[in-house]
Design a protein around this motif. Structure first.
Motif, short mmCIF file in Angstrom:
data_model
loop_
_atom_site.label_atom_id
_atom_site.label_comp_id
_atom_site.label_asym_id
_atom_site.label_seq_id
_atom_site.Cartn_x
_atom_site.Cartn_y
_atom_site.Cartn_z
N THR A 168 5.31 -54.05 111.01
CA THR A 168 5.47 -53.95 109.57
C THR A 168 4.29 -54.58 108.85
O THR A 168 3.66 -55.51 109.38
N TYR A 169 3.98 -54.07 107.68
CA TYR A 169 2.91 -54.68 106.90
C TYR A 169 3.45 -55.71 105.92
O TYR A 169 2.68 -56.42 105.27
N THR A 170 4.75 -55.84 105.83
CA THR A 170 5.37 -56.83 104.95
C THR A 170 5.73 -58.11 105.71
O THR A 170 5.87 -59.16 105.09
N TYR A 229 4.05 -59.10 108.77
CA TYR A 229 3.09 -59.18 109.87
C TYR A 229 2.93 -60.59 110.41
O TYR A 229 2.53 -60.79 111.57
N GLN A 263 -2.39 -45.98 106.10
CA GLN A 263 -1.94 -46.65 107.32
C GLN A 263 -0.68 -47.48 107.08
O GLN A 263 -0.33 -48.33 107.91
N ARG A 264 -0.03 -47.21 105.98
CA ARG A 264 1.25 -47.83 105.68
C ARG A 264 2.22 -46.73 105.26
O ARG A 264 1.81 -45.73 104.67
N PHE A 275 -0.66 -47.92 112.45
CA PHE A 275 0.02 -47.58 111.22
C PHE A 275 1.30 -48.42 111.15
O PHE A 275 2.05 -48.47 112.13
N ARG A 276 1.55 -49.01 109.99
CA ARG A 276 2.68 -49.94 109.87
C ARG A 276 3.68 -49.46 108.83
O ARG A 276 3.35 -48.65 107.96
N VAL A 277 4.89 -49.98 108.92
CA VAL A 277 5.98 -49.57 108.03
C VAL A 277 6.37 -50.71 107.10
O VAL A 277 6.06 -51.88 107.35
N PHE A 278 7.09 -50.35 106.05
CA PHE A 278 7.58 -51.35 105.10
C PHE A 278 8.65 -52.22 105.75
O PHE A 278 8.67 -53.45 105.61
N GLN A 304 0.30 -52.67 98.71
CA GLN A 304 -0.39 -53.80 99.34
C GLN A 304 -1.88 -53.51 99.30
O GLN A 304 -2.33 -52.43 99.68
N PRO A 341 1.78 -46.67 100.14
CA PRO A 341 2.04 -46.04 101.44
C PRO A 341 2.42 -44.58 101.30
O PRO A 341 2.73 -44.09 100.20
#
Length: 541
Positions: free
Chosen positions: A41-43, A45, A408-409, A428-431, A467, A472
């Motif tokens: 996740t990008y939230t 990380y 990438q999100r 690639f990351r998710v919320f 972000q 995203p």
């Protein structure tokens, strides 16, 4: 019985979590290390990730690489059949085989309600093994030394390893009480089972075994994190996550909507009633009483724990009935006259003999019905077959959104995030995804707020997911019709992909850069080119 259980559990993959489990296993094998902080996740990380599922993840990854998804379905069905087989041997032989067969056939039906390829399937087998051990300690005391290696394996597969400690603790408490009673006037010494020294050192070794994981004491204490979801934050999750529904809430909302649900409540009632003979004779097994209370409490907190409780209750029922049968046989020489109770016992015994003859035939017929599809057409049950549910997962949309040049999100409903991770993670990351032990409650609240604002075409949802000034990609499945309609009305966003399961939205500027025109939503509609979004069918359950 084993074949019947296997066929009930032999159903296509429908668990969203299995996809991030597989991807995590691949990364562990390629990197040579388990995760310490979040990978996907990008939230979150920088959020610590205690991944006690790493053993399960490596196992399923190796199986998938060896035989594809079909071998996972086979492995799941085999594990559930093994749990029933071990539970059968943990129950007492004194119970007539016909009644035992009927009880465990009902247990298999309960298991089929939640026959998912998840670490809890391994926990179910290991729980059955722990019950088998404690129920045979009086005859074979050295079996107690199986608990340390059992817990070493368990703690590296699933956070519910603590249930093995619960079973062991219930047995230790029971033996301490029995020893105390033996010291009272008129009490008889307890010679069966492990010695006090064996109990002490085996229990100490079992506690130490829980430290034998990559995270040491953090992994050992991880069940406390899980327990918080069922205690402090239970009211929050119990209304948002289906598997966290309490049985009573589910019963009030949906009623007894399947045979498995009916068997769950029936087995629970029979388990309570099985203590009545011991209560009358004042000879109740403290271990079984503690186990019933502990696992009933666990099941009362979330329906996801129902299979664990059913397994324990079935063993308790058989053992309690066996004690009652043995006690009755010991009293038989004292009775000199035939009573109505004796006649009733004979009728019960005769019915058991007929049932013993009928159960193999019944199970064979039911197995044929399951394999032919008659069972699932008659009873609400999961389909029979291998592979995966073709309408459950947004594979095509996730692969499309992971192409070079795409953001990438991604924001997508958290149950579906595992599929996106499987195709695109960790680059690639998710919320947010389904790992609720990683995502804090505040992130879950933001996730829900985003979906509400999307449905109202309120662009302020962007502030929750942006972000570094980058928004995203948005992936939505066909059950989120209001959100899809809202996104179509939201300025600055474009529908760039649609299939019968899901859609992908991108910022208009990003879509222009990638030279992606507006997509036709009719594949999602499934109602022909003249359909409208209002004609979407009911969402998948």
């Amino acid at each position: 019985l084993i074949v019947w259980t296997f066929l009930l559990a032999f159903s296509p993959i429908r668990s969203w979590d299995i996809w991030w489990h597989i991807r995590t296993g691949e990364l562990i094998l390629s990197r040579g290390q388990v995760p310490v902080t979040d990978w996907f996740t990008y939230t979150c990380y920088d959020q610590p990730w205690i991944d006690l599922h790493w053993g399960f993840q490596i196992l399923v990854t190796l199986l998938v690489h060896a035989g594809g998804l079909d071998i996972l379905v086979f492995a799941k069905a085999t594990l559930l059949a093994a749990a029933v087989a071990i539970g059968w041997h943990a129950s007492a032989a004194h119970v007539p085989i016909g009644y035992r067969g009927l009880l465990w056939a009902a247990v298999a039906i309960c298991f089929s309600e939640r026959s998912l390829i998840r670490p809890e399937v391994v926990s179910l087998v290991l729980l059955a093994v722990s019950l088998l051990i404690v129920e045979n300690l009086d005859r074979r005391p050295r079996l107690i030394w199986l608990f340390p290696p059992l817990l070493t394996l368990w703690v590296n597969f699933h956070g519910l390893f603590v249930l093995g400690l619960v079973v062991l603790a219930a047995d230790v408490i029971d033996r301490c009480i029995r020893y105390f009673r033996s010291t009272l006037p008129g009490g008889s010494m307890v010679n069966a089972g492990p010695t006090p020294a064996q109990l002490f050192y085996a229990s100490l070794a079992s506690l130490f075994a829980c430290l034998l994981n990559p995270y040491l004491e953090q992994g050992m204490l991880f069940p406390l994190t899980l327990y918080r979801k069922f205690s402090v934050d239970h009211d929050f999750y119990a209304t948002r996550v289906t598997e966290f529904y309490t049985p009573w809430y589910y019963l009030r909302e949906f009623g007894v909507d399947s045979l498995g649900q009916g068997c769950f409540y029936l087995i629970g009632g029979v388990c309570v009633a099985s203590f009545l003979p011991g209560l009358i004779s004042r000879n109740i097994s403290v271990r079984r009483l503690l186990l019933m209370v502990c696992f009933s409490f666990l099941a009362s907190k979330a329906i996801r724990n129902g299979n664990l409780a059913v397994l324990v209750r079935a063993v308790i029922i058989c053992r309690n009935l066996a004690d009652a049968i043995v006690a009755r046989r010991e009293r038989a020489p004292e009775r000199t006259a035939t009573t109505s109770a004796d006649n009733g016992s004979r009728r019960v015994a005769m019915a058991g003999r007929y049932l013993a003859l009928a159960m193999p035939i019944i199970l064979v017929v039911l197995s044929v019905c399951r394999a032919s599809g008659t069972w699932q057409r008659t009873v609400r049950a999961h389909p029979f077959g291998r592979g995966q549910d073709p309408y459950q997962f947004m594979h095509a949309a996730s692969a499309f959104a992971g192409q070079p040049g795409f953001p990438q999100r991604a924001f997508l409903p958290w149950p579906h995030a595992g599929v996106y991770i499987f195709h695109n993670g960790p680059e690639f990351r998710v919320f947010m995804d389904g790992r609720l032990e990683v995502a804090p409650r505040e992130l879950f609240e933001k996730h829900d707020e985003v979906l509400v604002r999307m449905s109202n075409a309120d662009p302020r949802w962007e502030a929750f997911v942006v972000q570094q000034d980058e928004l995203p990609a948005v992936l939505l499945d066909r059950s989120l019709l209001p959100q899809i309609q809202g996104m179509l009305r939201t300025p600055g966003w474009r529908l760039v992909y649609a299939d019968p399961i899901s859609v992908v939205f991108l910022e208009s500027d990003v879509a222009d850069r990638l030279k992606l025109p507006s997509a036709d939503p009719t594949p999602l509609i499934g109602a022909g080119v003249n359909g409208s979004l209002n004609q979407l069918g009911k969402p998948l359950r």
